[in-house]
Design an enzyme around this catalytic site. Sequence first.
Site, PDB file in Angstrom:
ATOM      1  N   GLU A  62      -5.266   5.704   1.624  1.00  0.00           N
ATOM      2  CA  GLU A  62      -5.659   5.074   0.360  1.00  0.00           C
ATOM      3  C   GLU A  62      -6.783   5.808  -0.332  1.00  0.00           C
ATOM      4  OE1 GLU A  62      -4.915   3.517   3.103  1.00  0.00           O
ATOM      5  OE2 GLU A  62      -3.230   2.229   2.539  1.00  0.00           O
ATOM      6  N   HIS A 131      -3.126  -9.286   4.650  1.00  0.00           N
ATOM      7  CA  HIS A 131      -2.025  -9.302   3.687  1.00  0.00           C
ATOM      8  C   HIS A 131      -2.146 -10.457   2.695  1.00  0.00           C
ATOM      9  CE1 HIS A 131      -0.258  -6.734   6.783  1.00  0.00           C
ATOM     10  NE2 HIS A 131       0.692  -6.398   5.955  1.00  0.00           N
TER      11      HIS A 131
END
Lengths: 326, 385
Positions: A62, A131
């Site tokens: 990322e 999540h």
Amino acid sequence: MAVEKMSIAKALNESLRLALDTDPKVLIMGEDVGKLGGVFRITDGLQKDFGEGRVIDTPLAESGIVGTAIGLALRGYRPIVEIQFDGFVFPAYDQIVTQLAKMHARALGKIKMPVVVRIPYGGGIGAVEHHSESPEALFAHVAGLKVVSPSNASDAYWMMQQAVQSDDPIIFFEPKRRYWDKGEVDTESIPGPLHKASVARTGSDLTLVAYGPMVKVCLEAAAAAQEEGKSVEVLDLRSMSPIDFDTIQTSVEKTGRLVVVHEAPVFYGSGAEIAARITERCFYHLEAPVLRVGGYHVPYPPARLEDEYLPGLDRVLDAVDRSLAY
Amino acid sequence: MTVESTAARKPRRSSKRTSAAKTPQSSEPQLVQLLTPEGERVEHPDYQIDLTADELRGLYRDMVLTRRFDAEATALQRQGELGLWASLLGQEAAQIGSGRALRDDDYVFPTYREHGVAWCRGVDPTNLLGMFRGVNHGGWDPNTNNFHLYTIVIGSQTLHATGYAMGVAKDGADSAVIAYFGDGASSQGDVAESFTFSAVYNAPVVFFCQNNQWAISEPTERQTRVPLYQRAQGYGFPGVRVDGNDVLACLAVTRSALERARRGEGPTLVEAFTYRMGAHTTSDDPTKYRADEERAAWEAKDPILRLRTYLEKQKLADSAFFTALDEESETLGKRVREAVRAMPDPDPMAIFEHGYADGSSLVDEERAQFAAYQASFADSAEEGN
Ligand SMILES: Cc1ncc(C[n+]2csc(CCOP(=O)(O)OP(=O)(O)O)c2C)c(N)n1
């Protein structure tokens, strides 16, 4: 007029397609965005139609994704990057906060950072750790970033268009549990500005402010309150940075009561900012303290407890009652 | 079971790995292999292993039961008992081989797919299912079996392993540490930083990369242009690629790397070249990105089948052994199934537990508000509202 009924996921997909089609400098980057079309299929079919040079599957990194997007933007590209899930943005947080956010100011305005960081966020899908989080306040607190979140298909379509066209870095939070909710999208109408709040339902007794996944819950709460004879106005904030305080002020001056609802923890959350500013602006109009409904100051719980953690209809109505009881 | 063996590494100056490192173009560098896909025993100059029949059967049993457990968990997900499952199908040899190379005092830092390693550490398999069912975020005490909690954020745990290993070295202990991660994770900055730290501090850590060829939909080529094991060279420690479907080679290579760490010679990168036979997780649809033929080709290299062929050919196991193992598998499946179904949802108040070791007045306040709010429903029910 070209009005179509589509899901939020489809609206985003169509909007990204339009962006790629309109401007050859637009790129899409991220993990699994190519052949797979992203784990939520938001980029479905785009690589097939625009090629691997425009829709780029990146290494699994990322910081690398955002860091190279910054470099591409310096070179004149307009990258739209996908972070697979909210909890995975943090390896990129350094690049977003220390670089992306500050680049324009450091260059005394000589360079622009037209980067959109898309983050599916929030809970309610029964997922494992990392999540289901709502980290929007962590980004809204950072000067130089703009933070938005659509709550319906039309906004998903148009806010994405506006985000891509913006020369500022936009953190685009997508309410993942609403991806499959359908709504009408007019692909030809001229939308309002990206950072303007909208009145999702009018009412006269109390104002509910929400954004992203919580707008639907608040609309349901307002409908339920109506049955008890309470008239609740619902504002969809749409933008968490900047915040359209004027629209909130107008509403609160009418209703005299404000409840802010979000999934993120209440502590240091966007509700705190709204409560403070609205108290300053509307002190003499308020009939009750501004109340906040949101997550607790605990790690996002395992899936079997998320219904207890997430604000639902009952918790919103409870706050409505408490406000009206003052 | 702990496999005793005579696995020993020769001085590694002449190692083949060094020459392989000079030819990054070769896409299929030599794998360390001790058992071919056809079940033939072969020798490797650097890695020898000599296991008793008992030990060989033990490895077979480990792999079979791990696969059975994995299949049961997949089925339980399909039945709605688990929210998600990350299957290890195809990676049994990499996990059992490396897991059985460990000593009790070694410490393991897994990702979210190391069910076979957990098995080797003696973690009750039912404990692994809590997080996938959504009743907790871990469900075992890492210090009971020196098996850390599963880590979902890719690559993070490689730094924890390195730091732990730095602590081991500071303490003057001769334990070793092993960090598991995937080929996709090898792209993360954290992994690169763990390589830097472990090399600079000569930390007793083994990096065990299971290259299962895919990171969700992205093939290994999306992560690297050189074979992964060669990365180590740039950081100043050895890297070795092992046939990840060969349990004997995985055992020998991991043991050798652990011994090296114990001797104070620092980190090693082991790349277990293997294959994820199933989907990435039960949420994934591999037909979107990979061809069926690929899986078929890897099925021919099945880690369990090849050891079975060897055991049978060498008459190291008779049909009674296999029958008994089948029964044991069924019993395990049943135990897992029943345990999961009986796993209760946590008490809502559990949300407020364990946020802080020393407590927090803020959490106390929120807990009290939450309790009062919950109680208000009970009150209104009593009032008949
Ligand atoms: C920092 C971070 N980014 C993204 C993800 C989402 N994600 C989960 S597993 C995975 C692929 C991992 O591939 P690999 O490292 O090869 O391990 P494998 O799952 O194949 O064993 C991704 C992208 C994540 N968990 N953490």
